[in-house]
Scaffold this motif. Structure first.
Motif, PDB file in Angstrom:
ATOM      1  N   ASP A 212       0.945  -1.140   0.113  1.00  0.00           N
ATOM      2  CA  ASP A 212       0.050   0.142   0.015  1.00  0.00           C
ATOM      3  C   ASP A 212       1.010   1.168  -0.062  1.00  0.00           C
ATOM      4  O   ASP A 212       1.777   1.437   0.815  1.00  0.00           O
ATOM      5  CB  ASP A 212      -0.760   0.028   1.176  1.00  0.00           C
ATOM      6  N   ILE A 213       0.546   2.149  -0.636  1.00  0.00           N
ATOM      7  CA  ILE A 213       1.432   3.274  -1.074  1.00  0.00           C
ATOM      8  C   ILE A 213       0.929   4.278   0.163  1.00  0.00           C
ATOM      9  O   ILE A 213      -0.206   4.647   0.328  1.00  0.00           O
ATOM     10  CB  ILE A 213       1.024   4.361  -2.361  1.00  0.00           C
ATOM     11  N   ASP A 214       2.095   4.713   1.236  1.00  0.00           N
ATOM     12  CA  ASP A 214       1.763   5.602   1.965  1.00  0.00           C
ATOM     13  C   ASP A 214       1.288   6.813   1.798  1.00  0.00           C
ATOM     14  O   ASP A 214       1.705   7.603   1.035  1.00  0.00           O
ATOM     15  CB  ASP A 214       3.027   5.651   2.874  1.00  0.00           C
ATOM     16  N   HIS A 215       0.217   7.277   2.479  1.00  0.00           N
ATOM     17  CA  HIS A 215      -0.647   8.641   2.299  1.00  0.00           C
ATOM     18  C   HIS A 215      -0.829   8.924   1.126  1.00  0.00           C
ATOM     19  O   HIS A 215      -0.661  10.295   0.747  1.00  0.00           O
ATOM     20  CB  HIS A 215       0.563   9.382   3.179  1.00  0.00           C
ATOM     21  N   PHE A 216      -1.065   8.085   0.193  1.00  0.00           N
ATOM     22  CA  PHE A 216      -1.550   8.470  -1.192  1.00  0.00           C
ATOM     23  C   PHE A 216      -2.424   9.508  -1.480  1.00  0.00           C
ATOM     24  O   PHE A 216      -2.592  10.147  -2.238  1.00  0.00           O
ATOM     25  CB  PHE A 216      -1.990   7.165  -2.061  1.00  0.00           C
ATOM     26  N   LYS A 217      -3.734   9.442  -0.455  1.00  0.00           N
ATOM     27  CA  LYS A 217      -4.645  10.481  -0.581  1.00  0.00           C
ATOM     28  C   LYS A 217      -4.079  11.764  -0.572  1.00  0.00           C
ATOM     29  O   LYS A 217      -4.289  12.691  -1.126  1.00  0.00           O
ATOM     30  CB  LYS A 217      -5.767  10.168   0.597  1.00  0.00           C
ATOM     31  N   ASP A 218      -3.421  11.881   0.645  1.00  0.00           N
ATOM     32  CA  ASP A 218      -2.577  13.162   0.859  1.00  0.00           C
ATOM     33  C   ASP A 218      -1.857  13.704  -0.181  1.00  0.00           C
ATOM     34  O   ASP A 218      -1.606  14.932  -0.613  1.00  0.00           O
ATOM     35  CB  ASP A 218      -1.914  13.052   2.331  1.00  0.00           C
ATOM     36  N   ASN A 220      -2.119  12.943  -3.637  1.00  0.00           N
ATOM     37  CA  ASN A 220      -3.141  13.400  -4.414  1.00  0.00           C
ATOM     38  C   ASN A 220      -3.519  14.760  -4.209  1.00  0.00           C
ATOM     39  O   ASN A 220      -3.570  15.599  -5.068  1.00  0.00           O
ATOM     40  CB  ASN A 220      -4.193  12.410  -4.781  1.00  0.00           C
ATOM     41  N   ASP A 221      -3.990  14.865  -3.101  1.00  0.00           N
ATOM     42  CA  ASP A 221      -4.610  16.102  -2.655  1.00  0.00           C
ATOM     43  C   ASP A 221      -3.452  17.436  -2.843  1.00  0.00           C
ATOM     44  O   ASP A 221      -3.911  18.484  -3.191  1.00  0.00           O
ATOM     45  CB  ASP A 221      -5.069  16.330  -1.050  1.00  0.00           C
ATOM     46  N   GLU A 222      -2.354  17.151  -2.604  1.00  0.00           N
ATOM     47  CA  GLU A 222      -1.171  18.211  -2.710  1.00  0.00           C
ATOM     48  C   GLU A 222      -0.682  18.298  -3.980  1.00  0.00           C
ATOM     49  O   GLU A 222      -0.602  19.586  -4.577  1.00  0.00           O
ATOM     50  CB  GLU A 222      -0.036  17.599  -1.569  1.00  0.00           C
ATOM     51  N   TYR A 223      -0.548  17.347  -4.885  1.00  0.00           N
ATOM     52  CA  TYR A 223       0.234  17.209  -6.174  1.00  0.00           C
ATOM     53  C   TYR A 223      -0.783  17.118  -7.148  1.00  0.00           C
ATOM     54  O   TYR A 223      -0.438  17.292  -8.438  1.00  0.00           O
ATOM     55  CB  TYR A 223       1.199  16.359  -6.262  1.00  0.00           C
ATOM     56  N   GLY A 224      -2.159  16.749  -6.950  1.00  0.00           N
ATOM     57  CA  GLY A 224      -2.976  16.454  -8.019  1.00  0.00           C
ATOM     58  C   GLY A 224      -3.180  14.821  -8.339  1.00  0.00           C
ATOM     59  O   GLY A 224      -2.103  14.166  -8.396  1.00  0.00           O
ATOM     60  N   HIS A 225      -4.146  14.611  -9.253  1.00  0.00           N
ATOM     61  CA  HIS A 225      -4.389  13.118  -9.597  1.00  0.00           C
ATOM     62  C   HIS A 225      -3.384  12.820 -10.765  1.00  0.00           C
ATOM     63  O   HIS A 225      -3.115  11.646 -10.833  1.00  0.00           O
ATOM     64  CB  HIS A 225      -5.834  13.025  -9.815  1.00  0.00           C
ATOM     65  N   LEU A 226      -3.082  13.650 -11.617  1.00  0.00           N
ATOM     66  CA  LEU A 226      -2.257  13.601 -12.601  1.00  0.00           C
ATOM     67  C   LEU A 226      -0.593  12.952 -12.107  1.00  0.00           C
ATOM     68  O   LEU A 226      -0.352  11.859 -12.526  1.00  0.00           O
ATOM     69  CB  LEU A 226      -1.815  14.616 -13.546  1.00  0.00           C
TER      70      LEU A 226
END
Length: 338
Positions: A212-218, A220-226
């Motif tokens: 599992d990638i650590d803190h992946f939601k954070d 995405n929120d910081e750098y964007g889904h791309l």
């Protein structure tokens, strides 16, 4: 490979093959029937050698490995013939197109010559009957030219359709089993392989790594889904490079990945997981717009080794528990279930 066995012999081969498929928990599909029919017939010694090796190593014949053996030893000649036929068909179409182009040029030129001749005749005091003949020839030539161009267009469209259908067939075969973003096999393939191993009664060995990638939601929120997609794509490339067959890496879902190691002990899985953890930690991604280098990507790992009589769900649950422990203990680490 061509089968020419009589009815009695065919029935005998199937009678031998089916109990073996049951014994080694082989899915009863047409591909596997053909594979094990060929195995008991002993007509392809190289296939028997490979299957015997596979059974000794894994206690079963994993589906993906079975497909590979089927292609290499049962229908290799047919595949070659099929590919040759496709190539010949495309070559013939190309040749026909070139010939039509050539014919169209000559017909067009011939039509131009006749039209010029008709103009000269009309401007002269030639025979009216001859003029009528030339006129009809010119009309017919124009019709031939138009028909030839139409035929040429149809040939080109047919050729494009053949190529498009070939590519579509290739994509369709892959789409059902592949994750389009990472290029890894998907959960469907993983479930099939794991169910086969855990359903075997032949002391098969198998180990599972959940990632599992650590803190992946954070992230995405910081750098964007791309940027998040770029990380997932990098994971796919890394797992492909580090997991040689028959190790099976898959995208389990979202930012979670799984690796199934058939025939491997948990110690070997731990070495692979630690190697992956270090390489993931070393990932550096540069943002094009800002030029900022992102170096905060890590992943957590949970490992479980299959225990006899354990279901696939139980094996996944124990790996998930080890993964949860890795996250609770600070993330960016490998934990193994007891």
């Amino acid at each position: 490979m061509k089968f020419s066995d009589n009815t009695t012999q065919s029935a005998e081969y199937l009678r031998q093959a089916i109990p073996l498929m049951v014994k080694y928990n082989i899915p009863p599909n047409p591909l596997n029937y053909a594979l094990w029919y060929t195995y008991v017939s002993k007509k392809v010694p190289s296939l028997n050698y490979k299957i015997d090796q596979t059974l000794d190593t894994y206690g079963t014949c994993p589906s993906l490995l079975g497909e590979q053996l089927f292609r290499e030893h049962v229908i290799s000649d047919d595949l070659t013939d099929s590919e040759d036929t496709k190539k010949q068909l495309l070559a013939l179409t190309n040749t026909l197109t070139e010939q039509v182009d050539h014919a169209a040029e000559h017909t067009s030129y011939y039509g131009s010559v006749l039209e010029d001749s008709l103009v000269e005749l009309n401007n002269s005091e030639g025979s009216p009957q001859l003029s009528n003949i030339i006129s009809r020839l010119a009309e017919n030539t124009a019709s031939i030219t138009e028909s030839t161009h139409l035929f040429q267009q149809q040939i080109m469209e047919a050729q494009a359709e053949i190529i498009a259908l070939k590519e579509e067939l290739k994509r369709t075969r892959l789409d059902a089993r592949m994750d389009p973003l990472t290029g890894l096999f998907n959960r469907r393939v993983f479930d099939t392989e794991l169910e086969q191993v855990t359903g075997s009664n032949n002391h098969a060995k198998a180990t599972l790594i959940m990632i599992d990638i650590d803190h992946f939601k954070d992230f995405n929120d910081e750098y964007g889904h791309l940027m998040g997609d770029k990380v997932l794509q990098y994971f796919g490339k890394l797992l492909k490079a580090e997991c040689q067959e028959p190790i099976l890496p898959v995208r389990f879902g979202g930012e979670e990945f799984a690796i199934l190691l058939i025939g491997k002990e948990k110690e070997e899985a731990a070495v692979l997981a630690e190697n992956l953890r270090k390489k993931i930690q070393a990932i550096r991604i540069k943002q094009k717009k800002s030029g900022k280098v992102i170096s905060s990507i890590t992943a957590s790992f949970g490992i479980s080794q299959w225990v006899q009589a354990e279901t696939a769900e139980q094996m996944i649950e124990r790996a998930d528990q080890a993964l949860y422990l890795a996250k609770e203990s600070g993330r960016n680490q490998v934990q193994t279930a007891a």
